[in-house]
Motif scaffolding. Sequence first.
Motif, short mmCIF file in Angstrom:
data_model
loop_
_atom_site.label_atom_id
_atom_site.label_comp_id
_atom_site.label_asym_id
_atom_site.label_seq_id
_atom_site.Cartn_x
_atom_site.Cartn_y
_atom_site.Cartn_z
N LEU A 112 9.00 13.31 -32.10
CA LEU A 112 10.46 13.42 -32.12
C LEU A 112 10.93 13.24 -33.56
O LEU A 112 10.61 12.23 -34.20
N VAL A 113 11.66 14.22 -34.08
CA VAL A 113 12.15 14.20 -35.46
C VAL A 113 13.63 13.85 -35.46
O VAL A 113 14.42 14.45 -34.72
N ARG A 114 14.01 12.90 -36.30
CA ARG A 114 15.41 12.54 -36.48
C ARG A 114 15.74 12.49 -37.97
O ARG A 114 14.86 12.27 -38.80
N LEU A 115 17.00 12.70 -38.29
CA LEU A 115 17.47 12.69 -39.67
C LEU A 115 18.38 11.49 -39.90
O LEU A 115 19.18 11.14 -39.03
N ALA A 116 18.27 10.88 -41.08
CA ALA A 116 19.16 9.78 -41.46
C ALA A 116 19.54 9.92 -42.92
O ALA A 116 18.88 10.64 -43.69
N MET A 117 20.59 9.23 -43.32
CA MET A 117 21.04 9.18 -44.69
C MET A 117 21.00 7.73 -45.17
O MET A 117 21.40 6.82 -44.44
N ARG A 118 20.54 7.54 -46.37
CA ARG A 118 20.51 6.16 -46.90
C ARG A 118 21.92 5.62 -47.07
O ARG A 118 22.17 4.42 -46.84
N TYR A 119 22.84 6.48 -47.47
CA TYR A 119 24.24 6.09 -47.61
C TYR A 119 25.08 7.06 -46.80
O TYR A 119 24.91 8.27 -46.91
N GLY A 120 26.00 6.54 -46.01
CA GLY A 120 26.78 7.41 -45.15
C GLY A 120 26.13 7.57 -43.79
O GLY A 120 25.29 6.76 -43.38
N GLN A 121 26.50 8.64 -43.11
CA GLN A 121 26.06 8.87 -41.73
C GLN A 121 25.28 10.17 -41.60
O GLN A 121 25.56 11.11 -42.34
N PRO A 122 24.32 10.22 -40.67
CA PRO A 122 23.84 9.16 -39.77
C PRO A 122 23.01 8.13 -40.54
O PRO A 122 22.21 8.51 -41.41
N SER A 123 23.17 6.89 -40.25
CA SER A 123 22.53 5.82 -41.01
C SER A 123 21.06 5.67 -40.65
O SER A 123 20.59 6.17 -39.62
N VAL A 124 20.35 4.96 -41.50
CA VAL A 124 18.94 4.66 -41.24
C VAL A 124 18.80 3.84 -39.96
O VAL A 124 17.92 4.09 -39.12
N ALA A 125 19.68 2.87 -39.78
CA ALA A 125 19.63 2.04 -38.57
C ALA A 125 19.83 2.88 -37.31
O ALA A 125 19.11 2.72 -36.32
N THR A 126 20.78 3.81 -37.36
CA THR A 126 21.03 4.68 -36.22
C THR A 126 19.80 5.53 -35.91
O THR A 126 19.42 5.70 -34.74
N GLY A 127 19.18 6.08 -36.93
CA GLY A 127 18.00 6.91 -36.73
C GLY A 127 16.83 6.14 -36.15
O GLY A 127 16.15 6.62 -35.23
N LEU A 128 16.59 4.94 -36.66
CA LEU A 128 15.49 4.12 -36.14
C LEU A 128 15.73 3.75 -34.68
O LEU A 128 14.81 3.80 -33.84
N ARG A 129 16.96 3.40 -34.35
CA ARG A 129 17.27 3.01 -32.96
C ARG A 129 17.12 4.20 -32.02
O ARG A 129 16.66 4.03 -30.88
N ALA A 130 17.49 5.38 -32.48
CA ALA A 130 17.36 6.56 -31.64
C ALA A 130 15.88 6.82 -31.31
O ALA A 130 15.54 7.17 -30.17
N LEU A 131 15.01 6.65 -32.30
CA LEU A 131 13.58 6.85 -32.06
C LEU A 131 13.03 5.77 -31.12
O LEU A 131 12.23 6.06 -30.22
N ARG A 132 13.45 4.54 -31.33
CA ARG A 132 13.01 3.46 -30.44
C ARG A 132 13.46 3.70 -29.00
O ARG A 132 12.67 3.57 -28.06
N ASP A 133 14.72 4.06 -28.84
CA ASP A 133 15.27 4.25 -27.50
C ASP A 133 14.63 5.45 -26.79
O ASP A 133 14.65 5.53 -25.55
N ALA A 134 14.08 6.38 -27.58
CA ALA A 134 13.41 7.54 -26.98
C ALA A 134 11.96 7.23 -26.60
O ALA A 134 11.27 8.09 -26.07
N GLY A 135 11.52 6.00 -26.92
CA GLY A 135 10.17 5.60 -26.54
C GLY A 135 9.13 5.76 -27.62
O GLY A 135 7.92 5.74 -27.31
N CYS A 136 9.53 5.91 -28.87
CA CYS A 136 8.56 6.07 -29.96
C CYS A 136 7.98 4.70 -30.33
O CYS A 136 8.70 3.82 -30.81
N GLU A 137 6.68 4.56 -30.15
CA GLU A 137 6.00 3.33 -30.52
C GLU A 137 5.41 3.40 -31.92
O GLU A 137 4.98 2.39 -32.47
N LYS A 138 5.37 4.60 -32.47
CA LYS A 138 4.91 4.82 -33.84
C LYS A 138 5.99 5.60 -34.57
O LYS A 138 6.48 6.60 -34.06
N ILE A 139 6.36 5.12 -35.75
CA ILE A 139 7.44 5.76 -36.52
C ILE A 139 6.95 6.03 -37.94
O ILE A 139 6.42 5.14 -38.61
#
Length: 349
Positions: free
Chosen positions: A96-123
């Motif tokens: 599962l590929v997600r995009l984040a921005m270091r500054y602004g949106q979508p944030s790094v925190a948002t991207g990491l949570r999306a991967l976790r919530d999708a069941g990714c055990e390896k990031i």
Amino acid sequence: MIGILLVNLGTPEAPTTPAVRRYLREFLSDPRVVEIPRILWWPILNGPILLTRPARSARAYRSIWLDEGSPLLVHSQNLAAGLQQQYDSRQPGTVLVRLAMRYGQPSVATGLRALRDAGCEKIVVVPLYPQYSATTTAAIFDAVSAELRNWRNLPELVFLRDWHQHPRYIDALARSVRAHWEQNGRPDRLLLSFHGLPARNVALGDPYRAECERTTELLINALGLQPEQWIQTFQSRFGPARWLEPYTSVTLQELGKAGVGRVDCLCPGFVTDCLETLEEIAIGGKEIFLHAGGEQLHYISCLNADTAWIADFRAILDERIPWDDKLLRSPAATATLPLENPPTKEAAP
């Protein structure tokens, strides 16, 4: 499932003064970006910089803004979508590929949570910077660490440091230059412009300049250019301190005055086109060169979401993805391809 988080620098949400001010406040507040004691920097940032710079930057953003939005965001989204399609075509449901921005949106925190919530055990966290710098790559690591500090169940984590000398990256750059020359002929000089950095940062141990020079060396060898046919420079200087030299703007002015007719400019430190490439080089750099007496400046676009580049990028990432027995490495990752720049002992993984 394996998650891949692509992280780019960031962009304002709109080409307006308030949006740019919000973006610049977050960006320039990062101590990784501005290494000045807070007690000295804070009055400067919240005074003259945030009072005057946002309106000027907003005008620059408006000159390059796309119907779909910010070029950096649009091209980054297309790159992420193309990479996802690559994995889905060979290993559906495993990456599962997600995009984040270091500054602004979508944030790094948002991207990491999306991967976790999708069941990714390896990031796998992939900063979209080919060359490492503490001001960029390490700033992303800080954001990842800050978010994961709040997680109880941590994922297996891979952090891609750089790919500045990977053969596939060099080949992709060389292809883009050759394709431009096939359509437009060759220039009098090829200018390779990298984002600048305060000289002090390098003196303190930042490897950025050395990695830029290594990229240049490999690319020039791939193109078979002679010393008089190319030059490497650094752009985006900010403030009165001395930055890495030679400066792109000064070099373009000197080349124009010297009677150089045509310059082609490539920015190998940027994966996607953005304000620094489209406005600063393709528009501003062209004006400087022509005003100084030059005849033509051709800007060669970043790799963006080029199909062949996405395949190369996937192969670069596959070397670092923690595949297990159930997620076998794909043919694209294991095949031995006839590369124009074979790996050396120093090649980055």
